[in-house]
Design an enzyme around this catalytic site. Structure first.
Site, PDB file in Angstrom:
ATOM      1  N   HIS A 110       0.825  -1.219   0.000  1.00  0.00           N
ATOM      2  CA  HIS A 110       0.000   0.000   0.000  1.00  0.00           C
ATOM      3  C   HIS A 110       0.856   1.264   0.000  1.00  0.00           C
ATOM      4  O   HIS A 110       0.467   2.275   0.588  1.00  0.00           O
ATOM      5  CB  HIS A 110      -0.983   0.007   1.183  1.00  0.00           C
ATOM      6  CG  HIS A 110      -2.189  -0.844   0.935  1.00  0.00           C
ATOM      7  ND1 HIS A 110      -3.253  -0.429   0.176  1.00  0.00           N
ATOM      8  CD2 HIS A 110      -2.469  -2.119   1.311  1.00  0.00           C
ATOM      9  CE1 HIS A 110      -4.160  -1.395   0.107  1.00  0.00           C
ATOM     10  NE2 HIS A 110      -3.697  -2.444   0.784  1.00  0.00           N
ATOM     11  N   ASP A 122       2.683   1.930  -3.121  1.00  0.00           N
ATOM     12  CA  ASP A 122       2.969   2.301  -4.527  1.00  0.00           C
ATOM     13  C   ASP A 122       2.235   3.579  -4.923  1.00  0.00           C
ATOM     14  O   ASP A 122       2.805   4.448  -5.583  1.00  0.00           O
ATOM     15  CB  ASP A 122       2.701   1.143  -5.509  1.00  0.00           C
ATOM     16  CG  ASP A 122       1.296   0.565  -5.465  1.00  0.00           C
ATOM     17  OD1 ASP A 122       0.511   0.921  -4.564  1.00  0.00           O
ATOM     18  OD2 ASP A 122       0.987  -0.259  -6.354  1.00  0.00           O
ATOM     19  N   GLY A 167      -8.717 -13.380  -6.747  1.00  0.00           N
ATOM     20  CA  GLY A 167      -9.021 -12.891  -5.398  1.00  0.00           C
ATOM     21  C   GLY A 167      -8.024 -13.333  -4.355  1.00  0.00           C
ATOM     22  O   GLY A 167      -8.261 -13.213  -3.156  1.00  0.00           O
ATOM     23  N   LEU A 197      -2.801 -12.135  -5.789  1.00  0.00           N
ATOM     24  CA  LEU A 197      -1.639 -12.430  -6.637  1.00  0.00           C
ATOM     25  C   LEU A 197      -1.730 -11.710  -7.975  1.00  0.00           C
ATOM     26  O   LEU A 197      -1.010 -12.026  -8.913  1.00  0.00           O
ATOM     27  CB  LEU A 197      -1.530 -13.945  -6.867  1.00  0.00           C
ATOM     28  CG  LEU A 197      -1.392 -14.780  -5.595  1.00  0.00           C
ATOM     29  CD1 LEU A 197      -1.306 -16.263  -5.925  1.00  0.00           C
ATOM     30  CD2 LEU A 197      -0.144 -14.359  -4.830  1.00  0.00           C
ATOM     31  N   SER A 229      -5.783  -9.992 -12.094  1.00  0.00           N
ATOM     32  CA  SER A 229      -6.282  -9.033 -13.086  1.00  0.00           C
ATOM     33  C   SER A 229      -5.131  -8.351 -13.819  1.00  0.00           C
ATOM     34  O   SER A 229      -5.178  -8.174 -15.032  1.00  0.00           O
ATOM     35  CB  SER A 229      -7.227  -8.009 -12.448  1.00  0.00           C
ATOM     36  OG  SER A 229      -6.602  -7.343 -11.391  1.00  0.00           O
ATOM     37  N   GLU A 250      -7.568  -0.947 -15.216  1.00  0.00           N
ATOM     38  CA  GLU A 250      -8.060  -1.322 -13.881  1.00  0.00           C
ATOM     39  C   GLU A 250      -8.831  -0.143 -13.262  1.00  0.00           C
ATOM     40  O   GLU A 250      -9.894  -0.318 -12.668  1.00  0.00           O
ATOM     41  CB  GLU A 250      -6.854  -1.696 -13.012  1.00  0.00           C
ATOM     42  CG  GLU A 250      -7.196  -2.235 -11.660  1.00  0.00           C
ATOM     43  CD  GLU A 250      -7.384  -3.753 -11.647  1.00  0.00           C
ATOM     44  OE1 GLU A 250      -6.783  -4.450 -12.495  1.00  0.00           O
ATOM     45  OE2 GLU A 250      -8.143  -4.214 -10.799  1.00  0.00           O
ATOM     46  N   ASP A 267       1.494  -3.911  -9.513  1.00  0.00           N
ATOM     47  CA  ASP A 267       1.133  -5.215 -10.070  1.00  0.00           C
ATOM     48  C   ASP A 267       1.426  -5.287 -11.568  1.00  0.00           C
ATOM     49  O   ASP A 267       1.999  -6.255 -12.062  1.00  0.00           O
ATOM     50  CB  ASP A 267      -0.361  -5.497  -9.844  1.00  0.00           C
ATOM     51  CG  ASP A 267      -0.728  -5.439  -8.375  1.00  0.00           C
ATOM     52  OD1 ASP A 267       0.187  -5.358  -7.539  1.00  0.00           O
ATOM     53  OD2 ASP A 267      -1.930  -5.449  -8.073  1.00  0.00           O
TER      54      ASP A 267
HETATM   55  C1  GLA Z   1      -3.125  -4.061  -4.980  1.00  0.00           C
HETATM   56  C2  GLA Z   1      -2.888  -2.931  -5.964  1.00  0.00           C
HETATM   57  C3  GLA Z   1      -1.423  -2.475  -5.949  1.00  0.00           C
HETATM   58  C4  GLA Z   1      -0.949  -2.206  -4.531  1.00  0.00           C
HETATM   59  C5  GLA Z   1      -1.331  -3.357  -3.602  1.00  0.00           C
HETATM   60  C6  GLA Z   1      -1.011  -3.051  -2.163  1.00  0.00           C
HETATM   61  O1  GLA Z   1      -2.451  -5.215  -5.383  1.00  0.00           O
HETATM   62  O2  GLA Z   1      -3.218  -3.317  -7.271  1.00  0.00           O
HETATM   63  O3  GLA Z   1      -1.252  -1.353  -6.759  1.00  0.00           O
HETATM   64  O4  GLA Z   1      -1.435  -0.992  -4.057  1.00  0.00           O
HETATM   65  O5  GLA Z   1      -2.694  -3.691  -3.685  1.00  0.00           O
HETATM   66  O6  GLA Z   1       0.340  -2.881  -1.993  1.00  0.00           O
END
Ligand code: GLA
Length: 369
Positions: free
Chosen positions: A18, A20, A105, A108, A111, A143, A155
């Protein structure tokens, strides 16, 4: 007819959760779970989408029909096509079939794997010449606009830039990154999947992001030079939000400021081969995510607590957005099977649910196969 097949991985994140979307650092790696798309050009303007695993199909009559559909799976794909549409011209339509073994879900990034596979595949097939970083940003936009999650870039970046046996330290402010070999010596990464995804996960993700922005605004009123929580310190936070301590904004900012620093220190630990110090920081991250950021859930806390005092587990924490999904655990190889079996039994006893586990290996990012 020319066709192309592309494979894009899901990801783990060792630490830096959390942060990024707060310009912090993250330490992700691509894993051995993949979305695979096969795309071929058509002679008309239609887009035929096939989800092999469901199975399901959607025919889109033309490029002017790129809207949000009821079929959720399709929106991740349509969202990406729509990003291309903004700047590039598809001379014809295409058939696109997708399959994936990235669990949905589970935190990982199933999406992101789909979005990156589609983005990379369309770019190759239609020879648009877009570089991988821009493709990652287009996948992220998909997204935001078609799945309604205001996610950061981690991600999609990881799915695009992964490298076998390497983790990536990404500076989300500059988008500069470095690969480091992951030397876990006699340890292994094991993921435990709670099997739950709480219904509010997406909306709560977006509210956390808003809490960070609100807290940042308060800090900026006193410290105008601060551009993101990356530049903020605990001292600044105290001065800016002291009167409403314990507020959501305060707690979220505190967690983020601490996690940004923790990730940099943890990376040093990893480079110095100090795995115990690294593992201790994973536990600290979990505590922050659970107590301050409030994105954990009873199942995730249970899994982390059940290994916390085990001397053969050097670190564990919830991973990804939260509210379900997986924990990431670093476990001494010779005890992996025992710990999986104990944890599975304990989880079933306490929750009534079956625990899935994944032994991950670290793989290359998106590529043509
Ligand atoms: C999800 C979001 C990422 C990141 C994580 C938490 O995977 O897609 O951008 O914020 O949560 O680190």
């Amino acid at each position: 007819m020319k066709s192309i097949t592309v494979k894009a991985p899901g990801r783990i994140n060792l630490i830096g959760e959390h942060v990024d979307y707060n310009n912090g650092f993250v330490l992700p790696a691509a894993i051995n779970k993949f979305a695979i798309v096969s795309i071929s050009k058509r002679s008309d303007q239609q887009i035929h989408l096939t989800a092999i695993d469901i199975p399901d199909e959607l025919i889109i009559e033309s490029f002017s029909d790129l809207v949000i559909y009821e079929k959720k799976w399709a929106n991740y794909i349509i969202g990406v096509i729509a990003q291309f549409q903004k700047k590039y011209l598809f001379e014809v339509g295409f058939n696109l079939a997708i399959t994936s073994d990235v669990p949905i879900g589970a935190g990982l990034s199933s999406s992101a794997a789909i979005e990156c596979a589609v983005a990379y595949g369309l770019n190759e097939l239609f020879e648009f010449g877009i570089d991988k970083m821009e493709l990652a940003f287009m996948a992220q936009k998909a997204e935001h606009e078609f799945a309604g999650v205001q996610c950061g870039i981690m991600d999609q970046f990881a799915s695009c830039f992964g490298k076998q046996n390497q983790v990536m330290l990404l500076d989300c402010a500059s988008m500069e990154f470095q690969y480091y070999p992951l030397a876990l010596n006699e340890y292994e990464i094991v993921l435990f999947d709670t099997g739950v995804k709480h219904a509010l996960a997406n909306s709560e993700y977006n509210t956390r992001r808003l809490s960070c922005e609100a807290g940042l605004k308060l800090i900026q009123e006193k410290f105008p030079k601060v551009q993101s929580l990356r530049d903020a310190t605990m001292l600044m936070l105290h001065e800016a939000i002291s009167e409403i301590k314990q507020s959501k904004e305060y707690n979220c900012c505190k967690y983020v400021i601490e996690e940004i620093e923790r990730t940099q220190l943890a990376t040093q630990n990893l480079l110095n081969n100090d795995l115990h110090a690294f593992g201790a920081k994973m536990y600290a991250t979990h505590e922050g995510l659970s107590i301050l950021y409030e994105v954990s859930c009873p199942e995730l806390d249970l899994l982390v607590n059940s290994v916390k005092n085990n001397p053969h587990v050097i670190g564990a924490r919830m991973m990804g957005g939260g509210f379900g999904g997986c924990t990431i655990n670093i476990i001494k190889s010779e005890f992996v099977q025992q710990i999986i079996s104990d944890t599975t039994i304990n989880y079933k006893e306490k929750t009534g649910k079956n625990l899935q586990h994944y032994l991950v290996s670290i793989e290359d990012g998106v590529h043509v196969i």
